[in-house]
Design a protein around this motif. Structure first.
Motif, PDB file in Angstrom:
ATOM      1  N   GLU A 216       0.823  -1.210   0.000  1.00 12.96           N
ATOM      2  CA  GLU A 216       0.000   0.000   0.000  1.00 12.96           C
ATOM      3  C   GLU A 216       0.859   1.264   0.000  1.00 12.96           C
ATOM      4  N   ILE A 217       2.028   1.180   0.637  1.00  9.67           N
ATOM      5  CA  ILE A 217       2.948   2.329   0.577  1.00  9.67           C
ATOM      6  C   ILE A 217       3.376   2.533  -0.881  1.00  9.67           C
ATOM      7  N   TYR A 218       3.639   1.423  -1.561  1.00 10.82           N
ATOM      8  CA  TYR A 218       4.103   1.514  -2.953  1.00 10.82           C
ATOM      9  C   TYR A 218       2.991   1.856  -3.942  1.00 10.82           C
ATOM     10  N   GLU A 219       1.755   1.797  -3.515  1.00 14.68           N
ATOM     11  CA  GLU A 219       0.656   2.165  -4.427  1.00 14.68           C
ATOM     12  C   GLU A 219       0.477   3.682  -4.525  1.00 14.68           C
ATOM     13  N   GLN A 220       1.215   4.419  -3.701  1.00 11.09           N
ATOM     14  CA  GLN A 220       0.882   5.839  -3.563  1.00 11.09           C
ATOM     15  C   GLN A 220       1.098   6.716  -4.797  1.00 11.09           C
ATOM     16  N   PRO A 221       2.009   6.340  -5.721  1.00 14.50           N
ATOM     17  CA  PRO A 221       2.031   7.165  -6.942  1.00 14.50           C
ATOM     18  C   PRO A 221       0.674   7.147  -7.647  1.00 14.50           C
ATOM     19  N   ALA A 222      -0.004   6.005  -7.622  1.00 12.47           N
ATOM     20  CA  ALA A 222      -1.343   5.926  -8.239  1.00 12.47           C
ATOM     21  C   ALA A 222      -2.394   6.566  -7.351  1.00 12.47           C
ATOM     22  N   THR A 223      -2.210   6.435  -6.038  1.00  9.37           N
ATOM     23  CA  THR A 223      -3.194   6.990  -5.096  1.00  9.37           C
ATOM     24  C   THR A 223      -3.408   8.483  -5.330  1.00  9.37           C
ATOM     25  N   VAL A 224      -2.309   9.203  -5.527  1.00 12.26           N
ATOM     26  CA  VAL A 224      -2.475  10.661  -5.637  1.00 12.26           C
ATOM     27  C   VAL A 224      -3.320  11.021  -6.862  1.00 12.26           C
ATOM     28  N   VAL A 225      -3.198  10.216  -7.895  1.00 17.40           N
ATOM     29  CA  VAL A 225      -3.968  10.517  -9.104  1.00 17.40           C
ATOM     30  C   VAL A 225      -5.426  10.108  -8.931  1.00 17.40           C
ATOM     31  N   SER A 226      -5.636   8.885  -8.416  1.00 21.82           N
ATOM     32  CA  SER A 226      -7.038   8.453  -8.295  1.00 21.82           C
ATOM     33  C   SER A 226      -7.777   9.327  -7.285  1.00 21.82           C
ATOM     34  N   ALA A 227      -7.094   9.771  -6.238  1.00 17.09           N
ATOM     35  CA  ALA A 227      -7.755  10.641  -5.253  1.00 17.09           C
ATOM     36  C   ALA A 227      -8.115  11.996  -5.861  1.00 17.09           C
ATOM     37  N   SER A 228      -7.323  12.399  -6.841  1.00 17.72           N
ATOM     38  CA  SER A 228      -7.568  13.734  -7.413  1.00 17.72           C
ATOM     39  C   SER A 228      -8.742  13.740  -8.388  1.00 17.72           C
ATOM     40  N   MET A 229      -9.214  12.554  -8.738  1.00 18.65           N
ATOM     41  CA  MET A 229     -10.305  12.490  -9.711  1.00 18.65           C
ATOM     42  C   MET A 229     -11.651  12.637  -9.017  1.00 18.65           C
ATOM     43  N   GLN A 230     -12.045  13.841  -8.839  1.00 19.01           N
ATOM     44  CA  GLN A 230     -13.302  14.130  -8.151  1.00 19.01           C
ATOM     45  C   GLN A 230     -14.276  14.759  -9.131  1.00 19.01           C
ATOM     46  N   ASP A 231     -15.520  14.516  -8.877  1.00 16.33           N
ATOM     47  CA  ASP A 231     -16.574  15.129  -9.675  1.00 16.33           C
ATOM     48  C   ASP A 231     -16.547  16.640  -9.403  1.00 16.33           C
ATOM     49  N   PRO A 232     -16.301  17.455 -10.425  1.00 12.13           N
ATOM     50  CA  PRO A 232     -16.152  18.898 -10.177  1.00 12.13           C
ATOM     51  C   PRO A 232     -17.398  19.531  -9.550  1.00 12.13           C
ATOM     52  N   ARG A 233     -18.580  18.996  -9.929  1.00 10.14           N
ATOM     53  CA  ARG A 233     -19.802  19.595  -9.367  1.00 10.14           C
ATOM     54  C   ARG A 233     -19.872  19.363  -7.862  1.00 10.14           C
ATOM     55  N   LYS A 234     -19.538  18.123  -7.485  1.00  6.34           N
ATOM     56  CA  LYS A 234     -19.604  17.800  -6.061  1.00  6.34           C
ATOM     57  C   LYS A 234     -18.573  18.601  -5.276  1.00  6.34           C
ATOM     58  N   LEU A 235     -17.394  18.706  -5.886  1.00  4.68           N
ATOM     59  CA  LEU A 235     -16.326  19.436  -5.207  1.00  4.68           C
ATOM     60  C   LEU A 235     -16.722  20.896  -5.029  1.00  4.68           C
ATOM     61  N   SER A 236     -17.344  21.471  -6.062  1.00  2.71           N
ATOM     62  CA  SER A 236     -17.678  22.888  -5.905  1.00  2.71           C
ATOM     63  C   SER A 236     -18.852  23.060  -4.936  1.00  2.71           C
ATOM     64  N   GLU A 237     -19.742  22.085  -4.912  1.00  2.00           N
ATOM     65  CA  GLU A 237     -20.834  22.125  -3.923  1.00  2.00           C
ATOM     66  C   GLU A 237     -20.251  22.048  -2.498  1.00  2.00           C
ATOM     67  N   PHE A 238     -19.273  21.152  -2.336  1.00  2.00           N
ATOM     68  CA  PHE A 238     -18.592  20.963  -1.044  1.00  2.00           C
ATOM     69  C   PHE A 238     -17.958  22.294  -0.631  1.00  2.00           C
ATOM     70  N   ALA A 239     -17.193  22.879  -1.597  1.00  2.79           N
ATOM     71  CA  ALA A 239     -16.465  24.118  -1.292  1.00  2.79           C
ATOM     72  C   ALA A 239     -17.439  25.247  -0.981  1.00  2.79           C
ATOM     73  N   SER A 240     -18.541  25.295  -1.718  1.00  2.00           N
ATOM     74  CA  SER A 240     -19.465  26.400  -1.470  1.00  2.00           C
ATOM     75  C   SER A 240     -20.136  26.249  -0.099  1.00  2.00           C
ATOM     76  N   SER A 241     -20.415  25.008   0.314  1.00  2.00           N
ATOM     77  CA  SER A 241     -20.962  24.818   1.668  1.00  2.00           C
ATOM     78  C   SER A 241     -19.955  25.255   2.726  1.00  2.00           C
ATOM     79  N   VAL A 242     -18.682  24.991   2.472  1.00  2.00           N
ATOM     80  CA  VAL A 242     -17.642  25.407   3.424  1.00  2.00           C
ATOM     81  C   VAL A 242     -17.611  26.931   3.524  1.00  2.00           C
ATOM     82  N   ARG A 243     -17.651  27.576   2.353  1.00  2.00           N
ATOM     83  CA  ARG A 243     -17.593  29.051   2.352  1.00  2.00           C
ATOM     84  C   ARG A 243     -18.794  29.655   3.067  1.00  2.00           C
ATOM     85  N   LYS A 244     -19.958  29.005   2.888  1.00  2.00           N
ATOM     86  CA  LYS A 244     -21.186  29.595   3.445  1.00  2.00           C
ATOM     87  C   LYS A 244     -21.406  29.263   4.917  1.00  2.00           C
TER      88      LYS A 244
END
Ligand code: F6R
Length: 633
Positions: free
Chosen positions: A303-331
């Motif tokens: 699992e330590i050695y999987e981390q080059p892939a982890t950073v990429v798969s973790a970064s693949m977020q649905d932009p709509r959800k992410l912006s909804e998340f961020a807007s709730s944080v701001r508000k």
């Protein structure tokens, strides 16, 4: 849904890993596979494994394989029950599964219906008798259970008065007696379990077999995970998808207070009010190699050695959800972050960025303590919750408190079907695949990526540079031989210290936590500025102290701390992109964007803990006394 990161894609082919193709393909590939999974651990006792199977062929070997797949969650006893020749047969004992198999021959048990269990003791010691399955007085009902029955003593007293005799000291056994009693009244397995579980207070995921119903298993859950696997001619019930993934990737998640009836041809789910719930299986695309050790000695190292892939798969977020998340944080009128253990450390990273860069006031509170701070929670408050498993009892308790006060729950979680994911208003998934090693490694890295996406989205910034980050993670793994030498050198030391400043402080905390849990060496992590307020008194000749010190704002100050430590005899180990004469050893790490430096710095510390554990002949995958998901408080 489009990816946030459009410069890099992760795809899989020919048994190897390769970078290629449009990012959308990646979402259809490994990230989506990971997004759908659940590694949620269950809770009989602490973190037990349940697997049951109704089939048209013998089930013993299937169950035994399933048990081995959930072994990673930790256990002290195991057992199996099958029905054959109109009798329930139970074989069980304390010890490792292989020992119990050798002693009792679990795999040769006859029957097309059966269930098996790994136990982690809470009520009742680690003994053969206390292992599951448990049977009723007449041995007509067998039960396996994850969770804790809080009112078991009261129920036990009542049942004893009515003549029930108990064979174990567990809370679980009372369920078998209760079900038997109800079954004698109704002669209906479903009704019997439904009315029995209504009497239980606490948490449970149970599977129940009836001697005279050799084609049925009944399951029920409350606050402990339970799911079904749907295969041709076979149906599974389990606490963890890994238990049956070899046979099917079609899964049905059960909700709290639901009861399910399982036969080889199908399932019927009933809600709390008794009406039938229609729920189709979800396809949980999965690859067995993702849950095997492949060529690695341990899951933790894999699992330590999987981390080059982890950073990429973790970064693949649905932009709509992410912006909804961020807007709730701001508000948010008020903002809190909560998590436990390693996830708490990732929460600290988020707090730093929201405080310092976004100017948002927020506190991070360990979940087990949130109750003490609920005075500040109300409608309009937002609570960000981080959890790998999504089943940690402290975390779920905090969520319950926060929801009761009207707060909105935004979660960052790995297990898509987990209780936390279901209880949240918005969910961002870590997409890092199953983490089998008890110590969190790649899930921390995935959290560190996602919290940065969130912070950037709150700031209205685009997150770039995942390709570079992934390559830097691959580069930093090259330090393994040097780190291994240090681990061996210091593995017999009684104490270790980890210090850092500012945004790097959570890395110091995480380095210490990893070392403690894997090597059993006492370790403390702290802000370097705190040393002079007490801890310096503990430094003597040869005390190893890791100073996490990237170039940048706090570099010079941390070098001064290193000098102070050295002057008092410490062996200072610098984790830095810059070498310096003050360090007895330097773990040189690549330079990436400052917000991603914790990811690069934590990896050598994960390797240090792993190799110290191996040097001390500890099992790094299953550290003593610890469970992967702590599903009880
Ligand atoms: C440490 C570790 C634990 C978990 C903690 C929370 O290596 O694994 O400290 O981080 O129990 O677990 P989750 O993230 O599943 O809520």
């Amino acid at each position: 849904m489009g990816p946030i990161i459009n410069d890099y894609a992760w795809s899989r082919g020919g048994g190897g890993h390769s970078w290629s193709g449009p990012a959308q393909n990646a979402l259809n590939g490994i990230a989506r596979l990971f997004a759908e999974f659940i590694t949620a651990a269950a809770g009989s006792a602490r973190v037990c494994g349940i697997i049951g199977c109704v089939s048209d062929e013998p089930v013993a070997e299937i169950l035994l394989d399933g048990l081995k797949r959930v072994e990673y969650r930790g256990y002290d006893s195991a057992g199996m029950a099958t029905i054959s020749g109109s009798r329930i047969r139970v074989k069980k004992g304390a010890g490792r599964i292989t020992e119990i198999e050798q002693k009792h021959g679990l795999s040769s048990m006859k029957g097309n219906v059966g269930m098996a269990h790994t136990r982690w003791a809470t009520h009742g010691g680690v003994t053969d008798r206390n292992a599951h399955p448990h049977t009723s007085c007449r041995e007509t009902v067998a039960v396996i259970h994850n969770g804790i029955i809080e009112n078991y003593l009261e129920l036990k007293r009542g049942l004893s008065k009515k003549g029930h005799r108990f064979k174990s000291e567990t809370d679980t056994e009372i369920i078998a007696h209760l079900v038997e009693r109800e079954y004698l009244r109704s002669n209906d397995p479903l009704k019997a379990v439904t009315s029995a579980v209504k009497k239980l207070k606490g948490q449970y995921a149970v599977a129940v077999m009836f001697q005279d119903r050799p084609d049925t298993i009944i399951g029920a859950r409350k606050d402990a995970p339970l799911l079904l696997g749907v295969a041709d001619g076979k149906m599974f019930i389990a606490s963890d998808i890994l238990a049956f993934i070899e046979h099917t990737d079609r899964t049905v998640f059960l909700d709290n207070h639901e009861v399910v009836e399982l036969t080889k041809d199908g399932y019927r789910i009933f809600g709390p009010k008794g009406s039938q719930v229609r729920r189709a299986p979800t396809q949980v695309a999965w690859e067995l190699s993702d849950v095997s050790k492949t060529d690695f000695a341990h899951y933790t190292l894999k699992e330590i050695y999987e981390q080059p892939a982890t950073v990429v798969s973790a970064s693949m977020q649905d932009p709509r959800k992410l912006s909804e998340f961020a807007s709730s944080v701001r508000k948010a009128d008020s903002l809190f972050i909560t998590a436990s253990g390693t996830s708490y450390h990732a929460g600290l990273l988020l707090k730093f960025r929201l405080n310092k860069e976004a100017g948002l006031r927020c506190d991070v509170i360990v979940s087990g303590e949130l109750r003490e701070h609920t005075g500040f929670l109300r409608k309009g408050s937002v609570v960000i919750v981080l959890s790998q498993s999504g089943e940690t009892a402290d975390v779920l308790g905090a969520v319950k408190e926060a929801k009761a006060r009207g707060a909105k729950i935004l979660s960052i979680v790995n297990a898509a079907g987990s209780t936390l994911a279901r209880e949240s208003d918005i969910v961002l998934l870590l997409n890092c695949g199953p983490e089998v090693g008890v110590a969190a490694t790649k899930s921390f890295t995935a959290q560190a990526v996602v919290v940065n996406l969130v912070a950037d989205a709150v700031l209205g910034k685009k997150t770039n540079g995942m390709k570079e980050l992934s390559e830097a993670v691959r580069d930093v793994l090259q330090v393994e031989p040097d780190v291994k030498r240090l681990a061996v050198k210091y593995s017999q030391r009684p104490d270790f210290y980890f210090v850092a400043r500012g945004y790097q402080s959570p890395v110091a905390l995480e380095g210490a936590l990893k070392l403690k849990e894997l090597s059993y060496i006492h370790a403390e992590g702290m802000a370097a500025s705190e040393l002079k307020h007490g801890t310096l008194a503990l430094i003597e000749k040869g005390t190893p102290v890791v100073v996490v010190n990237p170039s940048g704002e706090a570099h010079a100050e941390s070098l001064s701390s290193a000098e102070e430590l050295k002057a008092r005899g410490a062996d200072v180990i610098g984790v830095s992109d810059q070498e310096d004469a003050v360090y007895a050893h330097t773990i040189k790490v690549p330079r990436v964007q400052p917000k991603f430096m914790p990811i690069i710095e934590v990896i050598p510390l994960q390797l240090l803990a792993y190799h110290a554990a191996v040097a001390k002949k500890n099992d790094p995958d299953y550290p003593r006394n610890l469970a992967k998901s702590v599903t009880v408080k």
